[in-house]
Design a protein around this motif. Sequence first.
Motif, PDB file in Angstrom:
ATOM      1  N   LEU A   1       0.829  -1.195   0.000  1.00 18.66           N
ATOM      2  CA  LEU A   1       0.000   0.000   0.000  1.00 18.66           C
ATOM      3  C   LEU A   1       0.871   1.256   0.000  1.00 18.66           C
ATOM      4  CD1 LEU A   1      -3.072   0.185   0.104  1.00 18.66           C
ATOM      5  CD2 LEU A   1      -2.853   0.774   2.502  1.00 18.66           C
ATOM      6  N   LYS A   2       0.453   2.218  -0.804  1.00 18.83           N
ATOM      7  CA  LYS A   2       1.315   3.393  -0.961  1.00 18.83           C
ATOM      8  C   LYS A   2       1.200   4.345   0.229  1.00 18.83           C
ATOM      9  CE  LYS A   2       2.483   3.607  -5.712  1.00 18.83           C
ATOM     10  NZ  LYS A   2       1.633   2.594  -6.351  1.00 18.83           N
ATOM     11  N   LEU A   3       0.056   4.386   0.835  1.00 19.62           N
ATOM     12  CA  LEU A   3      -0.135   5.364   1.902  1.00 19.62           C
ATOM     13  C   LEU A   3       0.314   4.785   3.235  1.00 19.62           C
ATOM     14  CD1 LEU A   3      -2.039   8.158   2.533  1.00 19.62           C
ATOM     15  CD2 LEU A   3      -2.933   6.399   4.012  1.00 19.62           C
ATOM     16  N   TYR A   4       1.106   5.523   3.939  1.00 24.08           N
ATOM     17  CA  TYR A   4       1.611   5.036   5.206  1.00 24.08           C
ATOM     18  C   TYR A   4       1.341   6.022   6.317  1.00 24.08           C
ATOM     19  CZ  TYR A   4       3.987   1.521   2.440  1.00 24.08           C
ATOM     20  OH  TYR A   4       4.274   0.509   1.587  1.00 24.08           O
ATOM     21  N   GLN A   5       0.171   6.597   6.357  1.00 24.11           N
ATOM     22  CA  GLN A   5      -0.239   7.454   7.468  1.00 24.11           C
ATOM     23  C   GLN A   5       0.554   8.756   7.488  1.00 24.11           C
ATOM     24  OE1 GLN A   5       0.162   5.687  11.388  1.00 24.11           O
ATOM     25  NE2 GLN A   5      -1.818   6.531  11.925  1.00 24.11           N
ATOM     26  N   ILE A   6       1.850   8.641   7.806  1.00 24.88           N
ATOM     27  CA  ILE A   6       2.703   9.810   7.764  1.00 24.88           C
ATOM     28  C   ILE A   6       3.652   9.718   6.587  1.00 24.88           C
ATOM     29  CG2 ILE A   6       2.673  10.642  10.122  1.00 24.88           C
ATOM     30  CD1 ILE A   6       4.858   8.606  10.721  1.00 24.88           C
ATOM     31  N   GLY A   7       3.534   8.615   5.859  1.00 28.48           N
ATOM     32  CA  GLY A   7       4.389   8.468   4.701  1.00 28.48           C
ATOM     33  C   GLY A   7       5.836   8.709   5.074  1.00 28.48           C
ATOM     34  N   THR A   8       6.472   9.580   4.341  1.00 27.28           N
ATOM     35  CA  THR A   8       7.860   9.910   4.643  1.00 27.28           C
ATOM     36  C   THR A   8       7.980  11.352   5.111  1.00 27.28           C
ATOM     37  OG1 THR A   8       8.213  10.405   2.315  1.00 27.28           O
ATOM     38  CG2 THR A   8       8.819   8.215   3.068  1.00 27.28           C
TER      39      THR A   8
ATOM     40  N   TYR B   1       2.590  16.516   9.079  1.00 27.96           N
ATOM     41  CA  TYR B   1       3.243  15.223   8.858  1.00 27.96           C
ATOM     42  C   TYR B   1       2.331  14.155   8.278  1.00 27.96           C
ATOM     43  CZ  TYR B   1       7.195  17.224  11.189  1.00 27.96           C
ATOM     44  OH  TYR B   1       8.259  18.032  11.501  1.00 27.96           O
ATOM     45  N   TYR B   2       1.025  14.430   8.245  1.00 30.65           N
ATOM     46  CA  TYR B   2       0.124  13.400   7.731  1.00 30.65           C
ATOM     47  C   TYR B   2       0.000  13.517   6.230  1.00 30.65           C
ATOM     48  CZ  TYR B   2      -0.910  12.894  12.626  1.00 30.65           C
ATOM     49  OH  TYR B   2      -0.773  12.692  13.981  1.00 30.65           O
ATOM     50  N   GLU B   3       0.005  12.379   5.590  1.00 25.60           N
ATOM     51  CA  GLU B   3      -0.131  12.395   4.138  1.00 25.60           C
ATOM     52  C   GLU B   3      -1.507  12.901   3.754  1.00 25.60           C
ATOM     53  OE1 GLU B   3       0.851   9.241   1.670  1.00 25.60           O
ATOM     54  OE2 GLU B   3       2.867   8.964   2.484  1.00 25.60           O
TER      55      GLU B   3
ATOM     56  N   TYR C   1      -6.134   1.340   4.160  1.00 23.90           N
ATOM     57  CA  TYR C   1      -5.936   2.756   3.808  1.00 23.90           C
ATOM     58  C   TYR C   1      -6.679   3.648   4.790  1.00 23.90           C
ATOM     59  CZ  TYR C   1      -6.634   6.981   0.928  1.00 23.90           C
ATOM     60  OH  TYR C   1      -6.705   8.253   0.458  1.00 23.90           O
TER      61      TYR C   1
ATOM     62  N   ARG D   1      -5.171   3.789   8.163  1.00 24.02           N
ATOM     63  CA  ARG D   1      -3.922   4.552   8.179  1.00 24.02           C
ATOM     64  C   ARG D   1      -4.145   6.049   7.984  1.00 24.02           C
ATOM     65  NH1 ARG D   1       0.429   0.645   5.075  1.00 24.02           N
ATOM     66  NH2 ARG D   1       0.447  -0.970   6.677  1.00 24.02           N
ATOM     67  N   ARG D   2      -5.387   6.415   7.798  1.00 24.75           N
ATOM     68  CA  ARG D   2      -5.678   7.850   7.810  1.00 24.75           C
ATOM     69  C   ARG D   2      -5.757   8.366   9.251  1.00 24.75           C
ATOM     70  NH1 ARG D   2     -10.337   9.456   6.200  1.00 24.75           N
ATOM     71  NH2 ARG D   2      -9.633  11.505   5.512  1.00 24.75           N
ATOM     72  N   CYS D   3      -5.829   7.443  10.199  1.00 23.53           N
ATOM     73  CA  CYS D   3      -5.905   7.837  11.609  1.00 23.53           C
ATOM     74  C   CYS D   3      -4.662   8.629  11.990  1.00 23.53           C
ATOM     75  CB  CYS D   3      -6.027   6.607  12.499  1.00 23.53           C
ATOM     76  SG  CYS D   3      -5.929   7.004  14.261  1.00 23.53           S
TER      77      CYS D   3
END
Lengths: 336, 546, 410
Positions: A5-12, B447-449, B482, B485-487
């Motif tokens: 999965l590409k999305l990692y919450q805080i990503g990088t 910091y959140y995507e 997904y 992980r938005r949390c």
Amino acid sequence: MTTDLKLYQIGTFAAGNRLLDPDERSVQADPGRANAITSGHRACQGCGEALGARFVLDAAIRAAGGDIVTANATGCLEVFSTPYPESAWQLAWVHSLFGNVAAVASGIAAALKAQGREHVRVVAQAGDGGTVDIGLGCLSGMFERNDDVLFVCYDNQGYMNTGVQRSGATPPAARTATTKPVGAEPGNVFGQGKDLPRIAMAHEIPYVATATVADLRDLERKVEKAMSMHGARYLHVLVPCPLGWASASQDTIRLARLATQSGLFPVFEAEHGVVTATTPIRQRVPVEDYLVLQGRFSHLFGEHGRPDVVARIQAGADHNIARYALAPDPEVVPHD
Amino acid sequence: MTEPELPFAITLGPGTSRADLTGSWRTERATYVTRQAPCGNACPAGEAVRDWLYDAEEGDAGYERAWRRIVEVNPFPAVMGRVCYHPCETSCNRGQLDESVGINSVERFLGDRALELGWPLPPVAAPSGRRVLVVGAGPAGLSAAYHLARLGHAVTVKEAEDRPGGMMRWGIPRYRLPRPVLDAEVQRILDLGVRLELGVRVDDLAATLAAEHFDAALVAIGAQIGKRAYIPAGSAAHVMDAVTVLHGLEAGERPLLGRRVAVYGGGNTAIDTARTARRLGAADALVVYRRTRDRMPAHESEVREAEEEGVRFRWLSTIGDVEEGAITVEQMELDDTGFPRPTGHTEVLAADSVVLALGQDSDLSLLAGLDQVDLRSGVVHTSPALMTGQPGVFAAGDVTTGERSVTVAIGHGRTAARHLDDWLSGLAPAPEPPAELAAFDMLNTWYYEDAPRSHRPRLELVRRQSTFEEVVEGLDADNALYEARRCMSCGTCFSCDNCVAVCPDNAVVSLGMPGSYAIDLDYCKGCGICVAECPCGAIEMVPEQI
Amino acid sequence: MLRQVEGSRAVADAVARCRPQVIAAYPISPQTHIVEALSDLVRTGELAPCEYLMVESEFGALSACIGASAAGARAYTATASQGLLFMAEAIPNASGLGLPVVMTVANRAIGAPINIWNDHSDAMSQRDAGWIQLFAESNQEAVDLHVQAFVLAERLSLPVMVCMDGFVLTHAVEEVDVPEQDVVDSLLPPFVPRQVLDPAAPVTIGAMVGPEAFTEVKYLAAVQQLRALEEIPVVAEEFTRATGRTSGGLVSRYRTDDAETVVVAMGSVLGSVKDVVDELREDGVRIGAVTVTCFRPWPTDEVREALAGVERVIVLNRAFSVGSGTMLGQDVRLTLTTRAPSPATVPAPATVVHDVVAGLGGRPVTRDSIRALVAAVLGGEVDPDRLHFLDLDRSLLEGEDLTPAAKDAR
């Protein structure tokens, strides 16, 4: 533990991420990082330069497998890290003078080459004064000869070590001890200052990049990239200075971030004199958001504020945004 | 090269600055904290939402850990993932950034996965020797039974209906809650050893307690009696109440609603009834409500889905008269206090039937013999510990005061069970320590995507208007992950390592385990960068004693 | 092997045989022929492994040598005059860090007015910078001193400045023997630095030292400098053993045994001075000459011993401290007035020192001038309390206001 999965919450965006494999995390997230500059140094609370130096050198050490030697110009970084009898450096480090660090580094690189120790890599570091002003002669020579040195400028936009005087990198309107907010043009003058990344690019050296302490991953990637190359390389890192900027110590990273998001500090990379990549603005802000947090710009706000000066600073930011294509529509400035 | 050979003073050994304990400069210190996340704070069932999302974020093995965290408090994740109106999402800080996290959809994903893979509920404790009666096998009763059983008590649930579930079965239509899901989650509770007696109505609680030697009881009989409002109606007028309609449908009846159905009321039951009417073939389902849309108690998503299915709404209206084939509605207006008042303007609309959805009352006759139980206004009044005036008799769910929903009932069940257990043990109710709420402005959302919410697909419209198939589908695994992980992990560390990275003094040390850090006070100068750059507000500055 | 060669080329060859690993230099007359020749040797590969950095300034040149030396490489540079001043900030830095850089100074006047010709103003200006300063009397000695300089520098971890008169020596073609490679190698082992930038054993070189230890650091530097007074004769002796040639040392005497008058000087002027000594000796004048080869550290004992019992000393210095005397003259005078270590070496109480500045900006110091100077001194025509300017052409100063002269003003 991880998936595709590409999305990692805080990503990088953050330093680490428990959802990423350890080797995909930042060097700073590695418990075994080198800590090139260790605890007990005498930097002010919230010092951006101490942070920037560790970010850069730890990444360089990792990239070079530990084989790094460093030359350091006179300045805050040198002073707060090496007062006898204690040194905060945990790597091979030499300090000679204020204006000669590029030449010292060139000499080290030459020595290593003559000794057949070219696997040992050289990093030179200086503040903005040691880079754009007093050190520019030696630096230009290092560039011109394409000596195998990564030169890192920690730009805090003034002579902070000597009590916050103006340097060639001090931004317009900023208050310093030599550009007080008095007279018709309060603070530093407009239209001066040296854009050293562009000066470096004019030498057509292999690599020039700008970065800030607010984007660790970007900074580390650029160090790693620089270390993968040989010849003269230049990295210009914006490091906010709570003392000189009269900002809160906890705002150091925030200010670096706002500098980029306002367009005042463009983040880009160039190779052989050509811009190859820019970091687009993610959350564009007006320059006020950045300026208002800093006491050195406090004369621009309040009852006797100078919206005209702020507008000129905004125009400078807009110019950067247009020049480096940092935002889809450089003309539109959001206002809260 | 050894140190003594180095030139004096101008050359120094590496890392010797550690002898200088610069932490002495500090006036404030950084300290890790755990704050209450708004989601968990808002959850009537008491779920530690953020914490189970933390597990779910890992995917795979994390899913079961997440599910186990949920069932620590709520044995109905699959039900809740469908019928909860998710106040967690309403309060979610992410909603202020882009869109709230789809917590409910992740809960459903986990609930369904548990059913699919047959994950068992946690085992019960050793028998306590105490016997507890639960009256009513609705969400409150079953939730309480689950927790009481886990505490080792022998639980008997007596249910007047022939099937368990209460309002989950008799009030919520199948298109929102498919019955196999309900049955499976109920069965899982029964599998713990809870004794369920169906078709048994408790008429006199005092007598039952005495006859069957229960040590304590929980009254969770719900509220199934539709409120009747006085509406002048002709003899041929076809007026029903919503509870009866929905119950009848579930019992296998096919209510005769006609082609044009008017539903009177503004709650979720009104919407359920109107949507059910459409599925039963009504060409026109009209909801008549005396206030405006924004004041409607029904959940916005229900209203939106109803509209999509062709349900019509008439706001600021009351039904004044019902005749065969027609109703008279009067236009209302809101006074200064927002209360509706009549305008005198009326209109006659065609309607084959009128369904009243004006709320429900409880049949409290079983408590008649217990004088100390306060039954004013037709509800059971309890202490904060949910105990009635009668020692050992507790009440939970719709029968008590307060908001009525499945989620509230499930939470009530757990709360009642905990206090009932305390009462059985002779313990005073333990107050829960208040925790500071992790407000949005404590976060550093940079910091959140950027992550737009993944909405659950819905059953295609034409099928929604004609069948009782489930309208809202579940998330697939990728989307559930997904969404999890938005949390933003508000108020608790999620191991982003920022604090370790951003300290200019290397005074934050990673202790090895994820999320375990320590501030090295020998060197923490108290600059506060770690606090400012902690994405989730899990560090705070506290003044030093100087 | 003796060959006819320009002094610069001979010095370049000598430096090359010392196997420098890094050379950094910026061109300035009259140093250019040295660095051009070294550049050739590096580019052709005759001098390898060696990196030649063509830097942007003398400041860069010495700075690069500092870096190279800190990295454990043998480093060399050469300069003169304004170039030496331009690197001034780095000069005490190299010595303060204890980095054994060797630098040739092709001595030249400093401006303004700009003047490319020989005197010692450049080197004298850096006499307090903590370097060892050696002055060559001839091209042969210049060659020999460079070999000895590297040996000394690395034994003491101190930088060494080898001074040779610009043009007079650097551009003079004469017979010179450059020690063969094996001879140099026998004298000069590979560089073992006292401290080095090594990732495997990291140290911090160049720390900041405050009042609590700065004096002690400088005291140690003084002690280390004085060690050179012991080491220089040792190295000179080793050199003599290896080459059969006497070169270097601290001080050398020429016909001073019964001298009543002694001329003290540094550099190439000694050739003329010795000729005059020979001539005057034939005339019966009891005169001798003393060559100061090592100006820093100042060889107090050796100078005192050389001048013991002398009635008068004439100091010829190709530089002076404006408003005071010459630097060499001051050191001689001080040496003769301080207490001696033992009664045997106590000088005659009334040794008179005549401080003479001569040969500024390339003006030749001829035998005739020296002879005339000695005659004037012996004739009591030279006031020992005043700095004497040799061959001052007063005709050029007609119309200039020359009052008040320093003494008249008292």
